[in-house]
Enzyme design. Structure first.
Site, short mmCIF file in Angstrom:
data_model
loop_
_atom_site.label_atom_id
_atom_site.label_comp_id
_atom_site.label_asym_id
_atom_site.label_seq_id
_atom_site.Cartn_x
_atom_site.Cartn_y
_atom_site.Cartn_z
N HIS A 179 1.30 4.86 -2.61
CA HIS A 179 0.84 5.59 -3.80
C HIS A 179 2.09 6.07 -4.55
O HIS A 179 2.81 6.94 -4.04
CB HIS A 179 -0.03 6.77 -3.39
CG HIS A 179 -1.25 6.36 -2.61
ND1 HIS A 179 -2.51 6.32 -3.17
CD2 HIS A 179 -1.41 5.97 -1.33
CE1 HIS A 179 -3.38 5.91 -2.25
NE2 HIS A 179 -2.74 5.70 -1.13
N ASP A 229 2.28 4.25 2.64
CA ASP A 229 1.17 5.06 2.11
C ASP A 229 1.64 6.19 1.19
O ASP A 229 1.62 6.04 -0.03
CB ASP A 229 0.30 5.59 3.26
CG ASP A 229 -1.14 5.86 2.85
OD1 ASP A 229 -1.51 5.54 1.70
OD2 ASP A 229 -1.91 6.37 3.68
N ASP A 230 2.04 7.32 1.75
CA ASP A 230 2.50 8.48 0.96
C ASP A 230 3.78 8.99 1.61
O ASP A 230 3.76 10.02 2.31
CB ASP A 230 1.43 9.58 0.98
CG ASP A 230 0.07 9.07 0.52
OD1 ASP A 230 -0.12 8.89 -0.68
OD2 ASP A 230 -0.79 8.84 1.40
N HIS A 256 -9.66 1.58 -0.11
CA HIS A 256 -9.40 2.37 1.10
C HIS A 256 -10.71 2.43 1.89
O HIS A 256 -11.71 2.98 1.41
CB HIS A 256 -9.01 3.80 0.75
CG HIS A 256 -7.58 4.00 0.33
ND1 HIS A 256 -7.05 3.49 -0.82
CD2 HIS A 256 -6.57 4.70 0.93
CE1 HIS A 256 -5.78 3.86 -0.91
NE2 HIS A 256 -5.46 4.59 0.14
N GLU A 284 -10.51 4.24 7.21
CA GLU A 284 -9.47 5.23 7.50
C GLU A 284 -10.20 6.49 7.99
O GLU A 284 -10.17 6.81 9.16
CB GLU A 284 -8.64 5.53 6.24
CG GLU A 284 -7.55 6.59 6.45
CD GLU A 284 -6.94 7.11 5.14
OE1 GLU A 284 -7.56 6.95 4.06
OE2 GLU A 284 -5.85 7.72 5.20
N HIS A 310 0.86 -1.20 0.00
CA HIS A 310 0.00 0.00 0.00
C HIS A 310 0.89 1.24 0.00
O HIS A 310 1.26 1.76 1.05
CB HIS A 310 -0.94 0.01 1.22
CG HIS A 310 -1.93 1.13 1.20
ND1 HIS A 310 -3.30 0.93 1.17
CD2 HIS A 310 -1.76 2.48 1.20
CE1 HIS A 310 -3.92 2.09 1.15
NE2 HIS A 310 -3.00 3.06 1.17
N1 HPA Z 1 -6.20 7.99 1.84
C1 HPA Z 1 -7.06 8.20 0.84
N2 HPA Z 1 -6.66 8.57 -0.35
C2 HPA Z 1 -5.37 8.74 -0.59
C3 HPA Z 1 -4.45 8.53 0.39
C4 HPA Z 1 -4.89 8.12 1.68
O1 HPA Z 1 -4.11 7.90 2.62
N3 HPA Z 1 -3.25 8.78 -0.16
C5 HPA Z 1 -3.46 9.11 -1.44
N4 HPA Z 1 -4.76 9.09 -1.71
ZN ZN Z 2 -3.46 5.10 0.77
#
Ligand code: HPA
Ligand code: ZN
Length: 325
Positions: free
Chosen positions: A15, A274-275, A193, A196, A13
Protein backbone atom coordinates in the site's frame (compact mmCIF):
# COMPACT_ATOMS: atom_id res chain seq x y z
CA UNK A 1 23.47 -19.58 -1.66
CA UNK A 2 24.47 -16.18 -3.01
CA UNK A 3 23.46 -13.34 -0.81
CA UNK A 4 19.67 -13.09 -0.80
CA UNK A 5 20.15 -9.40 -1.34
CA UNK A 6 21.39 -10.04 -4.91
CA UNK A 7 18.31 -12.03 -5.96
CA UNK A 8 16.08 -10.04 -8.32
CA UNK A 9 12.83 -9.37 -6.47
CA UNK A 10 9.35 -8.14 -7.23
CA UNK A 11 6.47 -6.99 -5.09
CA UNK A 12 2.80 -6.81 -6.10
CA UNK A 13 1.09 -6.13 -2.75
CA UNK A 14 2.16 -2.95 -1.01
CA UNK A 15 0.00 0.00 0.00
CA UNK A 16 1.92 3.04 -1.27
CA UNK A 17 0.57 5.50 1.31
CA UNK A 18 1.63 3.07 4.05
CA UNK A 19 5.25 2.98 2.88
CA UNK A 20 5.89 6.43 4.36
CA UNK A 21 9.06 6.52 6.47
CA UNK A 22 9.01 8.27 9.86
CA UNK A 23 11.38 10.94 8.52
CA UNK A 24 9.10 11.74 5.60
CA UNK A 25 6.05 11.53 7.85
CA UNK A 26 7.52 14.12 10.24
CA UNK A 27 8.67 16.32 7.37
CA UNK A 28 5.26 16.33 5.69
CA UNK A 29 3.45 16.82 9.00
CA UNK A 30 5.53 19.94 9.62
CA UNK A 31 5.16 21.26 6.09
CA UNK A 32 1.40 20.64 6.03
CA UNK A 33 0.69 21.75 9.60
CA UNK A 34 -0.58 18.38 10.81
CA UNK A 35 -0.26 17.94 14.55
CA UNK A 36 0.95 14.36 15.18
CA UNK A 37 1.22 12.92 18.66
CA UNK A 38 4.67 11.52 19.52
CA UNK A 39 2.80 8.43 20.79
CA UNK A 40 2.38 7.46 17.14
CA UNK A 41 6.11 6.74 16.96
CA UNK A 42 6.48 5.00 20.31
CA UNK A 43 5.38 1.41 19.74
CA UNK A 44 6.98 -1.94 18.90
CA UNK A 45 6.81 -1.08 15.19
CA UNK A 46 7.83 2.13 13.42
CA UNK A 47 4.26 3.34 13.93
CA UNK A 48 2.30 2.33 17.02
CA UNK A 49 -0.96 0.37 16.77
CA UNK A 50 -2.70 -2.21 18.96
CA UNK A 51 -4.73 -4.54 16.78
CA UNK A 52 -5.97 -4.71 13.19
CA UNK A 53 -8.78 -2.19 13.69
CA UNK A 54 -6.48 0.18 15.52
CA UNK A 55 -3.97 -0.35 12.70
CA UNK A 56 -6.59 0.82 10.16
CA UNK A 57 -7.20 3.89 12.35
CA UNK A 58 -3.52 4.75 12.79
CA UNK A 59 -3.01 4.13 9.06
CA UNK A 60 -5.51 6.92 8.31
CA UNK A 61 -3.81 9.28 10.78
CA UNK A 62 -0.28 8.67 9.52
CA UNK A 63 -1.25 8.91 5.87
CA UNK A 64 -3.21 12.13 6.50
CA UNK A 65 0.11 14.02 6.38
CA UNK A 66 0.26 13.49 2.59
CA UNK A 67 -1.37 16.63 1.16
CA UNK A 68 -0.04 17.49 -2.28
CA UNK A 69 0.91 15.80 -5.56
CA UNK A 70 4.52 16.66 -4.78
CA UNK A 71 4.19 14.83 -1.44
CA UNK A 72 3.03 11.80 -3.43
CA UNK A 73 5.97 12.22 -5.81
CA UNK A 74 8.42 12.18 -2.92
CA UNK A 75 6.68 9.26 -1.20
CA UNK A 76 6.76 7.17 -4.38
CA UNK A 77 10.34 8.05 -5.25
CA UNK A 78 11.57 7.29 -1.71
CA UNK A 79 9.93 3.88 -1.57
CA UNK A 80 11.15 2.85 -5.01
CA UNK A 81 14.68 4.03 -4.20
CA UNK A 82 14.67 1.79 -1.12
CA UNK A 83 13.35 -1.13 -3.17
CA UNK A 84 15.96 -0.65 -5.89
CA UNK A 85 18.70 -0.90 -3.23
CA UNK A 86 17.22 -4.32 -2.34
CA UNK A 87 17.43 -5.46 -6.00
CA UNK A 88 13.71 -5.13 -6.55
CA UNK A 89 13.08 -4.91 -10.30
CA UNK A 90 9.31 -4.44 -10.28
CA UNK A 91 6.75 -2.96 -7.87
CA UNK A 92 3.01 -2.97 -8.39
CA UNK A 93 1.75 -0.72 -5.61
CA UNK A 94 -1.79 -0.08 -4.41
CA UNK A 95 -2.78 3.57 -4.19
CA UNK A 96 -5.85 5.26 -2.75
CA UNK A 97 -7.54 8.18 -4.47
CA UNK A 98 -9.93 8.14 -1.50
CA UNK A 99 -7.11 9.15 0.85
CA UNK A 100 -5.77 11.71 -1.63
CA UNK A 101 -9.15 13.35 -2.16
CA UNK A 102 -9.73 13.57 1.59
CA UNK A 103 -6.64 15.81 1.69
CA UNK A 104 -7.88 18.03 -1.12
CA UNK A 105 -6.13 16.59 -4.15
CA UNK A 106 -7.96 15.74 -7.34
CA UNK A 107 -7.88 12.25 -8.82
CA UNK A 108 -5.63 13.37 -11.67
CA UNK A 109 -3.29 15.59 -9.68
CA UNK A 110 -2.50 12.87 -7.14
CA UNK A 111 -1.96 10.27 -9.85
CA UNK A 112 0.37 12.66 -11.69
CA UNK A 113 2.40 13.06 -8.49
CA UNK A 114 2.74 9.28 -8.14
CA UNK A 115 3.74 8.84 -11.77
CA UNK A 116 6.30 11.63 -11.57
CA UNK A 117 7.97 9.88 -8.62
CA UNK A 118 7.80 6.56 -10.49
CA UNK A 119 9.41 8.04 -13.61
CA UNK A 120 12.14 9.71 -11.58
CA UNK A 121 12.95 6.38 -9.84
CA UNK A 122 12.90 4.46 -13.13
CA UNK A 123 15.30 6.93 -14.73
CA UNK A 124 17.69 6.90 -11.78
CA UNK A 125 17.55 3.25 -10.68
CA UNK A 126 15.93 1.31 -13.54
CA UNK A 127 13.12 0.10 -11.27
CA UNK A 128 9.77 -0.39 -13.05
CA UNK A 129 6.52 0.30 -11.21
CA UNK A 130 2.81 0.16 -11.98
CA UNK A 131 -0.22 0.99 -9.84
CA UNK A 132 -3.49 -0.51 -8.63
CA UNK A 133 -6.31 1.72 -7.39
CA UNK A 134 -7.85 0.47 -4.16
CA UNK A 135 -11.40 0.80 -2.96
CA UNK A 136 -11.83 0.71 0.81
CA UNK A 137 -14.35 -1.83 2.08
CA UNK A 138 -15.29 -0.14 5.34
CA UNK A 139 -16.20 3.11 3.56
CA UNK A 140 -19.01 1.15 1.95
CA UNK A 141 -20.19 0.18 -1.56
CA UNK A 142 -20.88 3.73 -2.81
CA UNK A 143 -17.35 4.90 -2.05
CA UNK A 144 -15.84 1.87 -3.80
CA UNK A 145 -18.17 2.33 -6.77
CA UNK A 146 -17.22 6.00 -7.17
CA UNK A 147 -13.53 5.12 -7.03
CA UNK A 148 -13.96 2.49 -9.75
CA UNK A 149 -15.97 4.87 -11.92
CA UNK A 150 -13.21 7.44 -11.72
CA UNK A 151 -10.63 4.82 -12.69
CA UNK A 152 -12.63 3.68 -15.71
CA UNK A 153 -13.28 7.28 -16.81
CA UNK A 154 -9.58 8.24 -16.58
CA UNK A 155 -7.54 5.46 -18.15
CA UNK A 156 -3.80 5.67 -17.53
CA UNK A 157 -1.17 3.32 -18.94
CA UNK A 158 0.50 2.85 -15.55
CA UNK A 159 -2.73 2.22 -13.65
CA UNK A 160 -3.16 -1.46 -14.32
CA UNK A 161 -5.71 -2.84 -11.86
CA UNK A 162 -8.34 -2.33 -9.21
CA UNK A 163 -8.15 -3.66 -5.64
CA UNK A 164 -10.32 -3.95 -2.57
CA UNK A 165 -8.77 -3.48 0.90
CA UNK A 166 -9.94 -2.64 4.41
CA UNK A 167 -12.27 -4.47 6.78
CA UNK A 168 -12.88 -7.84 5.11
CA UNK A 169 -14.74 -9.34 8.07
CA UNK A 170 -17.54 -6.78 8.43
CA UNK A 171 -17.83 -5.69 4.77
CA UNK A 172 -18.24 -8.93 2.79
CA UNK A 173 -17.90 -9.37 -0.98
CA UNK A 174 -21.64 -9.44 -1.67
CA UNK A 175 -21.84 -5.69 -0.89
CA UNK A 176 -19.58 -4.84 -3.82
CA UNK A 177 -20.83 -6.97 -6.72
CA UNK A 178 -22.16 -4.03 -8.78
CA UNK A 179 -18.73 -2.37 -8.90
CA UNK A 180 -16.83 -5.53 -9.71
CA UNK A 181 -19.29 -6.68 -12.37
CA UNK A 182 -18.62 -3.41 -14.20
CA UNK A 183 -14.86 -3.75 -13.81
CA UNK A 184 -15.05 -7.29 -15.17
CA UNK A 185 -17.14 -6.16 -18.11
CA UNK A 186 -14.43 -3.61 -18.89
CA UNK A 187 -11.75 -6.32 -18.58
CA UNK A 188 -10.10 -4.42 -15.74
CA UNK A 189 -7.83 -6.70 -13.68
CA UNK A 190 -8.99 -7.28 -10.10
CA UNK A 191 -7.24 -8.19 -6.85
CA UNK A 192 -9.15 -8.63 -3.61
CA UNK A 193 -7.89 -8.78 -0.02
CA UNK A 194 -9.45 -12.06 1.12
CA UNK A 195 -8.48 -14.88 3.43
CA UNK A 196 -6.65 -12.52 5.77
CA UNK A 197 -9.25 -11.62 8.45
CA UNK A 198 -11.94 -13.97 7.18
CA UNK A 199 -11.77 -17.59 6.11
CA UNK A 200 -12.21 -19.74 2.99
CA UNK A 201 -15.73 -18.52 2.15
CA UNK A 202 -14.42 -14.96 1.78
CA UNK A 203 -11.87 -16.27 -0.72
CA UNK A 204 -14.53 -18.16 -2.68
CA UNK A 205 -16.67 -15.00 -2.74
CA UNK A 206 -13.74 -12.86 -3.89
CA UNK A 207 -13.28 -15.22 -6.83
CA UNK A 208 -16.92 -16.00 -7.68
CA UNK A 209 -18.65 -12.72 -6.80
CA UNK A 210 -15.87 -10.18 -7.37
CA UNK A 211 -13.89 -11.89 -10.18
CA UNK A 212 -10.52 -11.74 -8.40
CA UNK A 213 -7.53 -12.80 -10.51
CA UNK A 214 -5.28 -12.37 -7.50
CA UNK A 215 -5.86 -12.69 -3.76
CA UNK A 216 -4.43 -10.19 -1.27
CA UNK A 217 -3.12 -12.64 1.36
CA UNK A 218 -5.43 -15.60 0.54
CA UNK A 219 -3.51 -17.73 3.03
CA UNK A 220 -6.54 -18.86 5.03
CA UNK A 221 -7.46 -21.13 2.10
CA UNK A 222 -5.35 -23.58 4.13
CA UNK A 223 -8.45 -24.10 6.31
CA UNK A 224 -10.26 -25.79 3.38
CA UNK A 225 -8.33 -28.52 1.52
CA UNK A 226 -10.81 -28.47 -1.39
CA UNK A 227 -10.18 -24.77 -1.88
CA UNK A 228 -6.42 -25.33 -1.75
CA UNK A 229 -6.84 -27.91 -4.53
CA UNK A 230 -9.00 -25.52 -6.57
CA UNK A 231 -6.43 -22.74 -6.23
CA UNK A 232 -3.64 -25.14 -7.15
CA UNK A 233 -5.45 -25.95 -10.40
CA UNK A 234 -6.37 -22.34 -11.13
CA UNK A 235 -4.49 -19.36 -12.49
CA UNK A 236 -4.96 -17.43 -9.27
CA UNK A 237 -1.90 -16.18 -7.45
CA UNK A 238 -1.59 -15.49 -3.72
CA UNK A 239 -0.08 -12.17 -2.67
CA UNK A 240 1.15 -13.45 0.68
CA UNK A 241 2.50 -11.08 3.33
CA UNK A 242 3.92 -13.30 6.11
CA UNK A 243 5.38 -10.52 8.28
CA UNK A 244 2.11 -8.58 8.15
CA UNK A 245 0.16 -11.66 9.28
CA UNK A 246 2.56 -12.41 12.13
CA UNK A 247 2.50 -8.75 13.24
CA UNK A 248 -1.30 -8.65 13.30
CA UNK A 249 -1.29 -12.01 15.13
CA UNK A 250 -3.26 -13.98 12.56
CA UNK A 251 -0.44 -16.52 12.94
CA UNK A 252 1.85 -16.88 15.97
CA UNK A 253 5.15 -17.15 14.06
CA UNK A 254 6.68 -17.66 10.61
CA UNK A 255 6.89 -21.39 11.35
CA UNK A 256 3.19 -21.37 12.20
CA UNK A 257 2.31 -19.45 9.01
CA UNK A 258 0.91 -21.50 6.09
CA UNK A 259 3.01 -19.88 3.35
CA UNK A 260 5.59 -22.69 3.15
CA UNK A 261 2.92 -25.40 3.14
CA UNK A 262 1.00 -23.61 0.37
CA UNK A 263 4.24 -23.23 -1.58
CA UNK A 264 4.97 -26.95 -1.13
CA UNK A 265 1.46 -27.82 -2.31
CA UNK A 266 2.12 -26.04 -5.59
CA UNK A 267 0.04 -22.89 -5.22
CA UNK A 268 1.27 -19.83 -7.03
CA UNK A 269 2.94 -17.78 -4.28
CA UNK A 270 4.41 -14.29 -4.13
CA UNK A 271 5.76 -12.52 -1.05
CA UNK A 272 5.08 -8.91 -0.21
CA UNK A 273 5.61 -6.30 2.51
CA UNK A 274 2.01 -4.93 2.64
CA UNK A 275 2.44 -1.87 4.94
CA UNK A 276 6.20 -1.93 5.55
CA UNK A 277 6.88 0.41 8.52
CA UNK A 278 3.66 -0.59 10.31
CA UNK A 279 5.02 -4.14 10.57
CA UNK A 280 8.80 -3.47 10.39
CA UNK A 281 8.68 -5.30 7.06
CA UNK A 282 10.69 -4.93 3.86
CA UNK A 283 10.37 -6.84 0.62
CA UNK A 284 13.96 -8.05 1.01
CA UNK A 285 13.02 -9.24 4.48
CA UNK A 286 10.13 -11.32 3.11
CA UNK A 287 12.55 -13.15 0.79
CA UNK A 288 14.77 -13.77 3.85
CA UNK A 289 11.78 -15.20 5.69
CA UNK A 290 11.21 -17.66 2.84
CA UNK A 291 14.91 -18.56 2.73
CA UNK A 292 14.77 -19.28 6.46
CA UNK A 293 11.74 -21.48 5.86
CA UNK A 294 13.91 -23.53 3.50
CA UNK A 295 13.45 -22.14 -0.02
CA UNK A 296 16.46 -22.52 -2.31
CA UNK A 297 17.83 -19.71 -4.45
CA UNK A 298 15.91 -21.04 -7.48
CA UNK A 299 12.73 -21.27 -5.43
CA UNK A 300 13.20 -17.69 -4.25
CA UNK A 301 13.54 -16.64 -7.88
CA UNK A 302 10.28 -18.46 -8.64
CA UNK A 303 8.54 -16.00 -6.28
CA UNK A 304 9.82 -13.15 -8.45
CA UNK A 305 8.79 -14.98 -11.62
CA UNK A 306 5.28 -15.49 -10.22
CA UNK A 307 4.98 -11.82 -9.29
CA UNK A 308 5.88 -10.77 -12.82
CA UNK A 309 3.90 -13.49 -14.57
CA UNK A 310 0.74 -12.55 -12.64
CA UNK A 311 1.38 -8.80 -12.62
CA UNK A 312 -1.33 -6.72 -14.27
CA UNK A 313 1.11 -4.83 -16.52
CA UNK A 314 1.51 -5.26 -20.29
CA UNK A 315 3.22 -8.28 -21.84
CA UNK A 316 6.14 -6.29 -23.24
CA UNK A 317 7.07 -5.03 -19.76
CA UNK A 318 6.77 -8.56 -18.38
CA UNK A 319 9.01 -10.05 -21.06
CA UNK A 320 11.72 -7.47 -20.40
CA UNK A 321 11.53 -8.05 -16.64
CA UNK A 322 11.55 -11.85 -16.88
CA UNK A 323 14.86 -11.66 -18.77
CA UNK A 324 16.41 -10.01 -15.71
CA UNK A 325 15.76 -12.97 -13.39
N1 HPA B 1 -5.51 -5.55 5.10
C1 HPA B 1 -6.63 -4.90 4.77
N2 HPA B 1 -6.64 -3.63 4.46
C2 HPA B 1 -5.51 -2.95 4.45
C3 HPA B 1 -4.33 -3.56 4.78
C4 HPA B 1 -4.33 -4.94 5.12
O1 HPA B 1 -3.30 -5.57 5.41
N3 HPA B 1 -3.37 -2.61 4.69
C5 HPA B 1 -3.97 -1.48 4.30
N4 HPA B 1 -5.28 -1.68 4.16
ZN1 ZN C 1 -2.76 -5.28 2.05
Amino acid sequence: MNSIKQIPKAEIHVHLEATISPDLCRKLAKRNNVDLSEDLFAGQYVYAWEDFYDFLKQYDIITSVIHTPDDYRELTYNYLKKCAADHVIYVEAMISSTHAKLQGMTYNSFLEGVIEGANQAREEFGIVSKYIMNGIRHLGPDSVFQTAEEVLNNPHFDLVGFGLAGDELHFPAKLFTKTFDILKKENFPITIHAGEWDGPQSIRDAINLLHAKRLGHGVRCIEDPDLVEELRNSDIVLETCPTSNVATKIYPSYEGHPVKELFNQGLKITVNSDDPPFFNATIGGEYEVMANLGLSEDELKSLTRNAIKYAFCDQHTKSKLLKKI
